[in-house]
Design an enzyme around this catalytic site. Structure first.
Site, PDB file in Angstrom:
ATOM      1  N   LEU A   1     -47.179  40.215 -24.508  1.00 47.05           N
ATOM      2  CA  LEU A   1     -45.901  40.581 -23.901  1.00 47.05           C
ATOM      3  C   LEU A   1     -45.628  39.637 -22.735  1.00 47.05           C
ATOM      4  O   LEU A   1     -46.358  39.645 -21.752  1.00 47.05           O
ATOM      5  CB  LEU A   1     -45.981  42.031 -23.417  1.00 47.05           C
ATOM      6  N   HIS A   2     -44.591  38.796 -22.883  1.00 52.06           N
ATOM      7  CA  HIS A   2     -44.362  37.838 -21.803  1.00 52.06           C
ATOM      8  C   HIS A   2     -42.911  37.423 -21.607  1.00 52.06           C
ATOM      9  O   HIS A   2     -42.570  36.821 -20.584  1.00 52.06           O
ATOM     10  CB  HIS A   2     -45.189  36.570 -22.043  1.00 52.06           C
ATOM     11  N   ARG A   3     -42.022  37.695 -22.556  1.00 54.62           N
ATOM     12  CA  ARG A   3     -40.661  37.164 -22.453  1.00 54.62           C
ATOM     13  C   ARG A   3     -39.919  37.806 -21.292  1.00 54.62           C
ATOM     14  O   ARG A   3     -39.992  39.017 -21.073  1.00 54.62           O
ATOM     15  CB  ARG A   3     -39.896  37.367 -23.756  1.00 54.62           C
TER      16      ARG A   3
END
Length: 354
Positions: free
Chosen positions: A205-207
């Site tokens: 999870l990074h956007r």
């Protein structure tokens, strides 16, 4: 002897370069020099890939990362331009859709140095995503476009980009997956998590659309928690910062670990039950390792995966997330979506001939 100047800056680009750099080294008429912009500044998100994947060490390391899109892209553009003016390579090679990609393409195009773009023609059709802007502009600046699929080629044609300079070569990530499967490394910390192999979900999870929106970030973690599934989450530095600021506390079923190296990531992907992610690259890695993927976005640039049933889009809706993790979609046979594992050799050959 032709010189190819490769611009790298983020984890997915290092992975792709592992295959292409190896192919370039096998062509006697080409030499490669690498510019590392520093867009990913955590050691596990960048430097470790050069060691694990035997990528040539960068000739230039700019250390430009961790700022706003405009500031980052502008500073990268300025620094890359100075290097190109001094070295005057025959080609500039860029990957994907990051700020480093756009900065390298802009700098080269303004100096009349031809640009080659790996992963050309991908579109999510969501222009609120910075990556979508980067993809479109880079494609329209490029002299050689390497499309990973016929669908990507058709999208380029719809935008007026067609001809002998567009090549459907397959996906270099397929090359990487085939090469590194045998080198996958079980993380030393895995046994401390008290989860069974083949029963855990792997999450990334990074956007910014997820991490920088409190409502979406809380909703995603609600969905992960409600699934009750054991979830392993290697935590991106941006996500860790956002979670602290927004006071997001993962439920006990979500095991948060530090970022992992590529070979550990391959092992996790090969041994998990399913993947849940907002990463474009991890969506494909799940497919190459035969795992169903649940994507925390409303759309994806890898439309073939959704059409083939390998990928389910759930956005940030807690109920959809939980439901998709409780009952992961079954993988359907869909071999050959992205070539036969020889994309890197085709790219190197076209650069030699160009």
């Amino acid at each position: 002897m032709k010189t190819v100047m490769t611009i790298l800056g983020a984890r997915p680009q290092f992975i792709k370069a592992a295959a292409v750099s190896r192919a370039l080294a096998g062509v006697s008429g080409l030499t490669e020099r690498i510019v590392h912009t520093g867009q990913h500044y955590d050691e596990n998100m960048s430097d470790v890939f050069f060691d694990e994947m035997d990528i040539p060490r960068p000739t230039h390391h700019l250390g430009v990362g961790g700022s706003s899109h405009g500031a980052m892209t502008g500073e990268q553009l300025r620094r890359i331009e100075a290097i190109l003016m001094e070295e005057r390579p025959d080609w500039v090679l860029v990957y994907g859709d990051t700020n480093s990609t756009l900065a390298g393409a802009l700098a080269a195009a303004k100096l009349h140095i031809p640009v080659a773009h790996v992963e050309a023609g991908l579109r999510s059709f969501n222009r609120r995503m910075p990556e979508e802007i980067n993809r479109i502009l880079t494609d329209h600046l490029s002299a050689l476009l390497f499309a990973p699929s016929p669908g990507a080629q058709r999208q380029l044609e719809r935008e007026g980009i067609a001809g002998h300079h567009v090549h459907v070569c397959g996906d270099v990530m397929a090359d990487v997956a085939l090469h590194y499967r045998k080198l996958a490394r079980r993380p030393a910390w895995f046994d401390t998590l008290d989860v069974d192999t083949s029963e855990f979900m792997l999450c990334t999870l990074h956007r910014a659309e997820n991490t920088d929106c409190p409502e979406r970030l809380h909703s995603i973690f609600l969905g992960l928690s409600a699934s009750g599934r054991p979830i392993v989450l290697p935590l991106h530095p941006r996500t860790r910062k956002s979670m602290a600021q927004q006071r997001v506390r993962p439920a006990p079923n979500v095991r948060v670990v530090d970022p992992v190296g590529y070979l550990e990531m391959v092992w996790l992907e090969m041994n998990c039950l399913a993947v849940v992610t907002d990463s474009g690259g991890v969506q494909k890695e799940a497919y190459f390792h035969g795992k169903p993927c649940v994507t925390l976005r409303e759309e994806t640039e890898w439309t073939e995966l959704v059409e083939a049933g390998a990928n389910t889009l759930v956005g940030a809706d807690p109920a959809r997330i939980a439901r998709s993790l409780i009952h992961p979609p079954a993988m359907r046979a869909s071999a050959g979506l992205y070539g036969d594992g020889r994309a890197s050799q085709l790219i190197a050959r076209q650069l030699e001939l160009a």
